[in-house]
Write an enzyme that holds these catalytic residues in place. Structure first.
Site, PDB file in Angstrom:
ATOM      1  N   CYS A   1      -2.819   1.903   2.410  1.00 24.45           N
ATOM      2  CA  CYS A   1      -2.564   2.073   3.841  1.00 24.45           C
ATOM      3  C   CYS A   1      -3.629   2.974   4.460  1.00 24.45           C
ATOM      4  O   CYS A   1      -4.782   2.580   4.561  1.00 24.45           O
ATOM      5  CB  CYS A   1      -1.145   2.600   4.057  1.00 24.45           C
ATOM      6  SG  CYS A   1      -0.540   2.396   5.750  1.00 24.45           S
TER       7      CYS A   1
ATOM      8  N   GLU B   1       3.876   1.629  -4.043  1.00 27.68           N
ATOM      9  CA  GLU B   1       4.536   2.813  -4.618  1.00 27.68           C
ATOM     10  C   GLU B   1       5.963   3.006  -4.126  1.00 27.68           C
ATOM     11  O   GLU B   1       6.682   3.872  -4.638  1.00 27.68           O
ATOM     12  CB  GLU B   1       3.706   4.068  -4.302  1.00 27.68           C
ATOM     13  CG  GLU B   1       3.862   4.635  -2.891  1.00 27.68           C
ATOM     14  CD  GLU B   1       3.050   3.900  -1.827  1.00 27.68           C
ATOM     15  OE1 GLU B   1       2.976   4.402  -0.687  1.00 27.68           O
ATOM     16  OE2 GLU B   1       2.500   2.832  -2.129  1.00 27.68           O
TER      17      GLU B   1
ATOM     18  N   HIS C   1       2.586  -0.931   0.515  1.00 25.23           N
ATOM     19  CA  HIS C   1       3.001   0.265  -0.218  1.00 25.23           C
ATOM     20  C   HIS C   1       3.665  -0.106  -1.541  1.00 25.23           C
ATOM     21  O   HIS C   1       4.891  -0.076  -1.682  1.00 25.23           O
ATOM     22  CB  HIS C   1       3.939   1.101   0.635  1.00 25.23           C
ATOM     23  CG  HIS C   1       3.264   1.770   1.793  1.00 25.23           C
ATOM     24  ND1 HIS C   1       2.610   2.978   1.671  1.00 25.23           N
ATOM     25  CD2 HIS C   1       3.115   1.386   3.082  1.00 25.23           C
ATOM     26  CE1 HIS C   1       2.096   3.322   2.844  1.00 25.23           C
ATOM     27  NE2 HIS C   1       2.390   2.368   3.717  1.00 25.23           N
TER      28      HIS C   1
END
Length: 600
Positions: A439, A571, A569
């Protein structure tokens, strides 16, 4: 407007930050069924928990305007019903209220908040549910305009996330049941009946008998059935004793999808129909297509808050099968060190650190200080030292320096180009370390020159960039991405063509590149991920391609594959999250990176 699809507004808010979201705002394969609660796991870093906090709300402005007493009482019940339909034990609910009334200047104006509070208090006492807080405002007057009487009930408790139920229809030929508490002659909830219904529904969910559930609201059974059908494009055949029941505001009632009507075991349940494979919904013989209902539900609000853009053409398909990923040339490292600098505005570093730590890496972070020129200089030196001591440099997402000046990632890229930091990065690259930017971090890698060519500081007018989303707002949603290459340590554990469902949250994620450079990226096998449609093909269609990226590119790697940048994302997922989103949500780049250094 009370029942319309409001995703054009809702997607402006980050729904997956913190890597705790159990239910995304919209669920199902087609992301069409809205959830009725906020359900978030408690944050425990790299560790695991199934304990989640659940919050729901109840409020009907029309009912509360007619009677603040009744409106507040039913707000308590409605908030509880939404939590119960998700799997919560209503006996454990605790309440908080948001009150908003006109300026107090007459006995009648004073009576409205008092009446509302008495209605809420009555239901709390009868249901045995305490309050733990609240907030009020008595200034809702401007000139001759007054806000309608407003008391919003918020219900909160904890829930085992593995027991949570999402509202989208799950499969065809399931039975549909309406469970409704009685209403007293004076229009107030029958608390004994409410208790019995909520206890029975909770028991059925605990026993695994409920596939989906929806707390009936302003739009009645018609709204519930339509919205439950949107998520997976599964239809329903509904037969009710009378047409009025379709649109009655049956607060406290819950519509249940169960696999067998004979095992539900709820005394007050009324069988009203079944789910079907056809993408149609019929009410007492009158049939509508799901596509028609969904379009009617979205189009009015979308004129104010757009939920998609125009069709943008087609995208080529990246396929670098056969190309191999680089091997680490040094001695094996069992616990590679990951350095995560934290810039002003970074907000994903905890999530990124936890993702690496779960795979056995050691993480180190540093807060970049920018209060004075001396702080900036000292931070750059400290950052360079940390890069020299790490195996992996990880640039997390966020809004560095509020995305100023001149767009996203510029602050981080300016730091990366500091002579001391730049030299440390070049040394990391010489020893074949890894770099990742997600990002905001991806934006910085592109704007510093590290991507696409792995040459920091070398930018030209032809260099790519990440521009404002073509919908001209922030988007937060799940998007399917397709693996385009495995010629990178970050991607070695995948197969070309693999599809992952990934959380997106950004305002400037539109990868912009000229045709010549795009062709080179595809030819060199540098297109790591592309946005994909429901069949797994790269797509330019909105909202599947949420930002309008050229050639549907979501992420790229450097020519040697050691640097990866992407918007999604990865994660933010751990097992038990985003349970209303089907598909593979585990894109474990972090395990791949650790395996590279372990030489496995």
């Amino acid at each position: 407007m009370n029942v319309t699809d409001q995703r054009g507004l809702e997607e402006m808010f980050d729904s997956s930050i913190g890597a705790t979201t159990v239910l995304m705002p919209y669920g199902g394969k087609y992301a069409g069924t809205p959830t009725q609660v906020s359900l978030q796991k408690l944050p425990v870093g790299k560790h695991h928990t199934d304990t989640a906090s659940i919050m729901s709300y109840g409020f009907d402005p029309y009912l509360t305007e007619w009677s603040p007493y009744h409106g507040a009482a039913w707000a308590v019940v409605d908030a509880a019903a939404k939590a119960v339909a998700t799997g919560a034990d209503f006996h454990k609910l605790r309440y908080s209220y948001q009150e908003y009334f006109e300026r107090m200047h007459t006995p009648e104006s004073w009576g409205k908040p008092l009446s509302a509070l008495l209605g809420a208090l009555r239901m709390q006492k009868e249901l045995g549910l305490p309050s733990i807080g609240g907030k009020d405002s008595m200034s809702g007057t401007f000139g001759h305009l007054n806000v309608p009487p407003t008391l919003i009930a918020f219900a909160v408790t904890t829930l085992n996330a593995t027991k949570a139920v999402s509202p989208e229809f799950k499969q065809p030929l399931d039975s549909l049941h309406l469970v409704s508490p009685r209403v007293r002659a004076n229009g107030m909830p029958d608390s004994e009946s409410v208790t019995r219904v909520f206890e029975a529904v909770h028991k059925a969910i605990e026993e695994g008998k409920v596939r989906a559930a929806w707390a009936i609201g302003r739009g009645g059974v018609a709204e519930a059935v339509a919205k439950m059908s949107f998520g997976n494009n599964l239809g329903a055949e509904i037969n009710l004793p009378n047409d009025h029941l379709l649109f009655d505001t049956l607060y406290g009632s819950i519509l249940i999808e169960a696999d067998d009507s004979s095992i539900l075991g709820i005394e007050d349940a009324m069988y009203i129909g079944k789910t079907i494979i056809e993408p149609t919904v019929s009410f007492n013989g009158e049939k509508f297509t799901i596509a028609e209902l969904r379009e009617q539900n979205r189009k009015r609000f979308a004129t104010v808050f757009a939920d998609r853009t125009e069709v943008r053409g087609t995208a080529p398909c990246a396929d670098s099968a056969g190309k191999t990923a680089a091997e680490y040339p040094g001695e094996a490292v069992e616990h590679p060190v990951v350095f995560l600098p934290v810039f002003p505005g970074t907000n994903c570093d905890y999530d990124m650190a936890a993702a690496f730590e779960r795979e056995g890496a050691e993480t180190r972070s540093m807060v970049f200080r920018n209060l004075t020129a001396e702080d900036v200089e000292a931070s750059c030196r400290e950052m360079a030292d940390n890069i020299d001591a790490c195996n992996i440099l990880a640039l997390s997402g966020g809004f560095s320096a509020a995305d100023e000046p001149d767009g996203s990632g510029k602050f981080i890229s300016a730091v990366l180009l500091n002579p001391a930091v730049k030299s440390a990065i070049e040394r990391l690259m010489e020893r074949k370390g890894l770099i990742i930017g997600i990002c905001n971090g991806f934006q910085a890698l592109v704007k510093s020159g590290l991507l696409p060519d792995g040459k920091i500081g070398e930018l030209t007018e032809q260099s790519p960039t990440l521009a404002r989303n073509d919908i001209n707002r922030h988007i937060s949603q799940i998007a399917a991405t397709r693996v385009g290459t495995t010629a990178s340590p970050w991607l070695k554990g995948f197969n070309t063509g693999d599809i992952h469902q990934i959380a997106m949250s950004h305002g400037e994620g539109r990868f912009t590149v000229n045709a010549e450079l795009a062709e080179r990226l595809f030819r060199n096998g540098q297109v790591a991920f592309q946005y994909a449609d429901h069949e797994g093909n790269p797509t330019m269609d909105s909202p599947l391609n949420p930002n309008g990226s050229v050639c549907a590119i979501e992420g790229i790697v450097s020519p040697d594959g050691l640097i990866l940048g992407k918007m999604g994302h990865s994660e933010r997922y751990t097992p038990g999250l985003m349970i209303n989103v089907p598909g593979n949500k585990s894109q474990n780049l972090f395990a791949n990176a650790v395996a590279y250094f372990r030489k496995k």
